[in-house]
Design a protein around this motif. Sequence first.
Motif, mmCIF file in Angstrom:
data_model
loop_
_atom_site.group_PDB
_atom_site.id
_atom_site.type_symbol
_atom_site.label_atom_id
_atom_site.label_comp_id
_atom_site.label_asym_id
_atom_site.label_seq_id
_atom_site.Cartn_x
_atom_site.Cartn_y
_atom_site.Cartn_z
ATOM 1 N N GLN A 22 0.828 -1.202 0.000
ATOM 2 C CA GLN A 22 0.000 0.000 0.000
ATOM 3 C C GLN A 22 0.865 1.257 0.000
ATOM 4 O OE1 GLN A 22 -2.408 -0.530 3.480
ATOM 5 N NE2 GLN A 22 -3.672 -2.139 2.570
ATOM 6 N N LEU A 70 -11.115 7.551 -1.071
ATOM 7 C CA LEU A 70 -11.614 6.178 -1.126
ATOM 8 C C LEU A 70 -10.599 5.212 -0.537
ATOM 9 C CD1 LEU A 70 -13.763 4.166 -2.078
ATOM 10 C CD2 LEU A 70 -12.645 4.145 -4.317
ATOM 11 N N LEU A 71 -9.315 5.390 -0.872
ATOM 12 C CA LEU A 71 -8.277 4.524 -0.320
ATOM 13 C C LEU A 71 -8.160 4.709 1.191
ATOM 14 C CD1 LEU A 71 -5.463 4.839 -3.030
ATOM 15 C CD2 LEU A 71 -7.084 2.969 -2.697
ATOM 16 N N ALA A 92 -10.586 5.363 3.212
ATOM 17 C CA ALA A 92 -11.690 4.619 3.820
ATOM 18 C C ALA A 92 -11.441 3.117 3.784
ATOM 19 C CB ALA A 92 -12.998 4.959 3.102
ATOM 20 N N ARG A 93 -10.867 2.628 2.684
ATOM 21 C CA ARG A 93 -10.662 1.186 2.538
ATOM 22 C C ARG A 93 -9.475 0.686 3.349
ATOM 23 N NH1 ARG A 93 -11.408 0.120 -4.005
ATOM 24 N NH2 ARG A 93 -13.673 0.435 -4.089
ATOM 25 N N TRP A 94 -8.372 1.419 3.324
ATOM 26 C CA TRP A 94 -7.130 0.920 3.922
ATOM 27 C C TRP A 94 -6.916 1.383 5.353
ATOM 28 C CZ3 TRP A 94 -3.332 1.958 -0.781
ATOM 29 C CH2 TRP A 94 -3.652 1.076 -1.804
ATOM 30 N N ALA A 99 -9.724 2.947 7.252
ATOM 31 C CA ALA A 99 -11.023 3.194 7.897
ATOM 32 C C ALA A 99 -11.147 4.651 8.325
ATOM 33 C CB ALA A 99 -11.218 2.263 9.086
ATOM 34 N N ARG A 111 -12.624 8.293 7.263
ATOM 35 C CA ARG A 111 -13.565 8.978 6.376
ATOM 36 C C ARG A 111 -13.162 10.438 6.259
ATOM 37 N NH1 ARG A 111 -18.150 12.055 6.915
ATOM 38 N NH2 ARG A 111 -19.610 11.936 5.165
ATOM 39 N N SER A 127 -24.215 -1.519 -1.567
ATOM 40 C CA SER A 127 -23.233 -2.391 -2.207
ATOM 41 C C SER A 127 -24.004 -3.417 -3.012
ATOM 42 C CB SER A 127 -22.346 -3.075 -1.154
ATOM 43 O OG SER A 127 -21.496 -4.019 -1.770
#
Length: 438
Positions: A12, A63-64, A66-68, A70, A72, A420
């Motif tokens: 990452q 977005l990354l 939030a995904r990697w 958590a 926001r 989703s």
Amino acid sequence: MRVRTASAAAVQGLALALLALIGSITLFVLTVVSIVLIPIGVGVFTTPAVLGLVRAHAGRRRLLAARWAALRIPAAYRPFPVDPRGGITGQVERCSLLLKDPAVRRDVQWLLVDMTAGAVVAVLAPGLILHGVFGLLIAAGLWIPLADAENGPYWYAFVPVEGWGTGTLAGLLGLALIAVALWANTALVRTHFALVGAVLRPGREGELEERIGRLTETRHDALDTSAAELRRIERDLHDGAQARLVAMGMNLGAIEALVEKDPARAKELIAKARESSAEALTELRDLVRGIHPPVLAERGLGDAVRALALRLPVRTEVDVELAGRTGAPVESAAYFAVSEALTNAVKHAGAERIWVDITHAEGSLRIAVTDDGRGGATVGGSSASGDGSASDSGSDSGSGTGLSGIERRLGTFDGVLAVSSPAGGPTMVTMEIPCELF
């Protein structure tokens, strides 16, 4: 597990470093050049396009995050006019609006931070592991071709490698770097995203402005929904119960005239009047249930959703974990949102099973409606049914106005909707409403 986590964080970090060093530098240069060209007119046409790429680049990093991590990071961009002007005038107006938007200016500032401090922090994650492995290779004998008698020893960090002894020290240092990476890589990735959030997240004034705008929008939606609800109630009363009561009154008048002249005919009319009264009572009960179901008022959201699930033609499992009840307005909004989501799943998803999970955690009511249907649901469109029932286009229908209706209903209480729904399913509609239990 720690090795896997550290390795994933290293990958990452490498991806983030490449995005920063390639994407952010390129976009920053293009932005500066485009803005400089505005006085001669060229930048008026290029700047909106370049800033659009900057917004997309920043959105990808959100977005990354939030995904990697958590994390926001809200995007508080100002909306463009509903009917933008065309031609050169419209282009100038669009360019001016973008340059005056504080969120866009934060994006440009973030490019500068991302390609410097952000890139350094991100590259440390893979760098620690790679440099540590390089130290082990030096200890294994790689120092021999690297060391030069004329130029002196090969320096690995602060260790001058010129023999097997110092090579072993380099290997120990490499092991230490790998050990540090096992503990620090995840923190380095989080630190990178913390820098992103520190620059991109709106300040207190921006958050207040965003909240005022959202409250204004949700207030208008609430007023529109209330007006639509009143029109629906008036229509249902006029076309249903009222018409049947009028017919029953006419039958009673005819019965009064025939009770002595034609008793048999009077009995027939009495039977019809009784039937009309029963139908009117049923329609009134249905109307009241549509406004606020009695089971919701008496037993709460969990039992009301269970009762709703029993009436569905699809097997539905309801799991409720609530230690109390929310306020009546929140319960009502949550109930009708679930009702609309379930109706969408039954009508459009082709689902064979549906799962509903209702919990309360961290000061929010959380509801997840999952189905095993065909998927492809989106949030879009411009209207909702307004009465708690699903509109004709919701999950899997293309326009997504049913889901938009749920989103507007939740927005009245600062709630959020997440969908989703990959093609082929399953579809998960997640709703969250800030509230307290009592």
